[in-house]
Enzyme design. Structure first.
Site, mmCIF file in Angstrom:
data_model
loop_
_atom_site.group_PDB
_atom_site.id
_atom_site.type_symbol
_atom_site.label_atom_id
_atom_site.label_comp_id
_atom_site.label_asym_id
_atom_site.label_seq_id
_atom_site.Cartn_x
_atom_site.Cartn_y
_atom_site.Cartn_z
ATOM 1 N N TYR A 1 -15.218 1.176 -6.848
ATOM 2 C CA TYR A 1 -16.472 1.865 -6.528
ATOM 3 C C TYR A 1 -17.501 1.686 -7.647
ATOM 4 C CZ TYR A 1 -13.651 3.749 -2.798
ATOM 5 O OH TYR A 1 -12.844 3.852 -1.688
ATOM 6 N N LYS B 1 0.855 -1.185 0.000
ATOM 7 C CA LYS B 1 0.000 0.000 0.000
ATOM 8 C C LYS B 1 0.890 1.233 0.000
ATOM 9 C CE LYS B 1 -3.525 2.464 2.563
ATOM 10 N NZ LYS B 1 -4.529 2.406 3.626
ATOM 11 N N ARG C 1 1.282 10.091 5.697
ATOM 12 C CA ARG C 1 1.505 8.718 6.161
ATOM 13 C C ARG C 1 2.835 8.154 5.660
ATOM 14 N NH1 ARG C 1 -3.501 8.253 8.102
ATOM 15 N NH2 ARG C 1 -5.372 8.468 6.838
ATOM 16 N N SER D 1 -10.200 5.713 -4.526
ATOM 17 C CA SER D 1 -11.111 6.855 -4.704
ATOM 18 C C SER D 1 -10.665 7.811 -5.812
ATOM 19 C CB SER D 1 -11.255 7.607 -3.381
ATOM 20 O OG SER D 1 -9.997 8.039 -2.893
ATOM 21 N N LYS E 1 -2.248 -1.539 -3.782
ATOM 22 C CA LYS E 1 -3.110 -0.366 -3.747
ATOM 23 C C LYS E 1 -2.276 0.885 -3.825
ATOM 24 C CE LYS E 1 -6.005 1.967 -0.432
ATOM 25 N NZ LYS E 1 -6.532 2.007 0.893
ATOM 26 N N ARG F 1 -10.446 10.615 1.843
ATOM 27 C CA ARG F 1 -10.311 11.375 3.097
ATOM 28 C C ARG F 1 -11.571 12.182 3.333
ATOM 29 N NH1 ARG F 1 -4.269 11.576 3.311
ATOM 30 N NH2 ARG F 1 -3.908 9.337 3.071
ATOM 31 N N GLU G 1 7.287 -6.730 1.404
ATOM 32 C CA GLU G 1 6.054 -6.601 2.194
ATOM 33 C C GLU G 1 5.134 -7.806 1.955
ATOM 34 O OE1 GLU G 1 5.030 -4.573 4.435
ATOM 35 O OE2 GLU G 1 6.053 -2.657 4.231
HETATM 36 C C1 PBG Z 1 -7.016 3.402 5.555
HETATM 37 C C2 PBG Z 1 -7.490 3.349 4.143
HETATM 38 C C3 PBG Z 1 -7.397 4.359 3.181
HETATM 39 C C4 PBG Z 1 -7.989 3.856 2.028
HETATM 40 C C5 PBG Z 1 -8.440 2.574 2.308
HETATM 41 N N1 PBG Z 1 -8.108 2.273 3.615
HETATM 42 C C6 PBG Z 1 -6.878 5.726 3.294
HETATM 43 C C7 PBG Z 1 -5.452 5.974 3.559
HETATM 44 O O1 PBG Z 1 -4.632 5.067 3.673
HETATM 45 O O2 PBG Z 1 -5.106 7.155 3.694
HETATM 46 C C8 PBG Z 1 -8.119 4.601 0.738
HETATM 47 C C9 PBG Z 1 -9.142 4.050 -0.219
HETATM 48 C C10 PBG Z 1 -9.483 4.976 -1.343
HETATM 49 O O3 PBG Z 1 -8.832 6.015 -1.575
HETATM 50 O O4 PBG Z 1 -10.445 4.639 -2.060
HETATM 51 N N2 PBG Z 1 -8.070 3.120 6.455
#
Ligand code: PBG
Length: 323
Positions: free
Chosen positions: A313, A196, A217, A274, A248, A206, A233
C-alpha cells in the site's frame, strides 16, 4: 592481537556501502493495491488504514495515472460492491464495480502499468466466503472453479493484464487457465496467490472491502504453522500454469518466501498486506517509528527474502523515496 578481517571496511562511506549493497528496491518492482467503491461520489478514507481510501471511479483513474507516473510497476484492483448475493454474481457482471473499474483504468493508463484484478468471490458474496457454499454450508471447491473461470474471463475482457486468484481453491489456476484459453485470451497471465495463509493481518482489508464474513477461512487458506505445504501449493500452481506465484502475507512469512523462491522458475511476488501497513502506520502516528526508514527496510527485507515484486500500500510513496 587486532583482527585482520574487518567487515567494517566495506561500511566506511556511502559510496562503499552502495558499491557492495546486495538488494535493491526499485519502483517498477512495486504493485499498488487499490479499492474502488460502487457508486461512491467521493473517496472514502478507511479508518484502519490511514492514507488509504475506497476510490470513486474518478479518483481511481487519477490514482492509477499517478502510480504509472511514479514508475510503479503494477496496480491491483479490488471492488467494493453495494449489493451482494450467494454466488457473487457481481464479480462476473461486466457492469460490476470491479470490471467497470478495470475498463476505466485500462482506458486511463493503457499498457503503461500492469493492471491486475483480484479474482475472488469474497467481496461479492453475501456470506463473505471466497467460494460458493454447498448444501451443508461448506465452501465447495469445484463449483467455485467454474465461477472463477468466468470471473477471470470477464476481468481480462475488461482490461486486466493479469488475474489474481486469491481464494485458495484446489485447481483454481488450471481452471482459470483453461477458461482464459477457451475464450482466446492466451496472452493474459495468472498471478497466483499460491501460499496464502489464514492470517490475522488481513483485518483492516475486511474493513476496506466491507466484508460480510462472520466465520473464518480456515478450511481453504493455509495454517500459519505450515511451511512445507506452501511448496506443495506452489508446485501445483506451477504445474497448472501460474505465470507468477505469490506468498501472502509477507513479513511473518519470509521463511516461506525464501523457500518458494528457491523452487519457483517463474517470478515470485509477496503481498505486504493491510495489517502490515496498519501496524507500521499506527506506530508512525505515535512517533514511535520513522515511516520512510521503516517502510524501506520492510521492502528491502521482502526483496532480500526472495520476492521479485512486492504488493504494498506504500507503493507510490516508496517510489517517490526511491527516485
Ligand atoms: C481475498 C483477499 C484478501 C486479501 C487479498 N485478497 C482477504 C482475505 O483473504 O481474507 C487481503 C489483502 C490485505 O489484507 O491487504 N479476496
Amino acid at each position: 592481537m587486532y583482527p585482520t578481517s574487518r567487515p567494517r571496511r566495506l561500511r566506511s562511506t556511502a559510496a562503499m556501502r552502495g558499491l557492495v549493497r546486495e538488494t535493491t528496491v526499485v519502483a517498477r518492482q512495486l504493485v499498488l493495491p487499490v479499492f474502488v467503491k460502487k457508486g461512491a461520489t467521493e473517496a472514502v478514507p478507511i479508518p484502519s488504514m490511514p492514507g488509504v481510501v475506497q476510490h470513486t471511479r474518478d479518483s481511481l483513474r487519477k490514482a492509477a495515472a499517478e502510480a504509472a507516473g511514479a514508475g510503479v510497476g503494477g496496480i491491483m484492483l479490488f471492488g467494493v460492491p453495494v449489493t451482494r448475493d450467494a454466488t457473487g454474481s457481481g464479480g462476473i457482471d461486466p457492469e460490476g464495480v470491479l470490471n467497470t473499474a478495470l475498463r476505466d483504468v485500462r482506458a486511463e493508463v493503457g499498457d503503461d502499468i500492469v493492471i491486475m484484478a483480484d479474482t475472488c468471490l469474497d467481496e461479492f458474496t453475501d456470506h463473505g466466503h471466497c467460494g460458493l457454499l454447498d448444501a451443508a454450508g461448506r465452501v465447495g471447491n469445484d463449483a467455485t472453479l467454474t465461477v472463477y473461470g468466468q470471473m477471470a474471463v470477464a476481468q481480462v475482457e475488461a482490461g486486466a493484464h493479469l488475474v489474481g486468484p486469491s481464494g485458495m481453491m484446489d485447481g483454481q489456476v488450471g481452471a482459470i487457465r483453461a477458461a482464459l484459453d477457451a475464450a482466446g485470451h492466451h496472452d493474459a497471465g495468472i498471478l497466483a496467490y499460491s501460499a496464502k495463509y489464514a492470517s490475522a493481518f488481513y483485518g483492516p482489508f475486511r474493513e476496506a472491502v466491507e466484508s460480510q464474513l462472520s466465520g473464518d477461512r480456515l478450511t481453504y487458506q493455509q495454517d500459519p504453522a505450515n511451511a512445507r505445504e506452501a511448496l506443495r501449493e506452489t508446485a501445483l500452481d506451477l504445474a497448472e500454469g501460474a505465470d507468477i506465484v505469490m506468498v501472502k502475507p509477507a513479513m511473518s512469512y519470509l521463511d516461506v518466501l525464501r523457500s518458494v523462491a528457491e523452487i519457483a522458475d517463474v517470478p515470485v511476488a509477496a503481498y505486504q498486506v493491510s495489517g502490515e501497513y496498519s501496524m507500521v502506520e499506527a506506530a508512525v502516528a505515535r512517533g514511535w517509528l520513522d515511516r520512510r526508514r521503516t517502510v524501506l527496510e520492510t521492502l528491502t527485507s521482502i526483496r532480500r527474502a526472495g520476492a521479485d515484486l512486492v504488493l504494498t500500500y506504500w507503493a507510490v510513496q516508496a517510489a517517490g523515496w526511491l527516485r
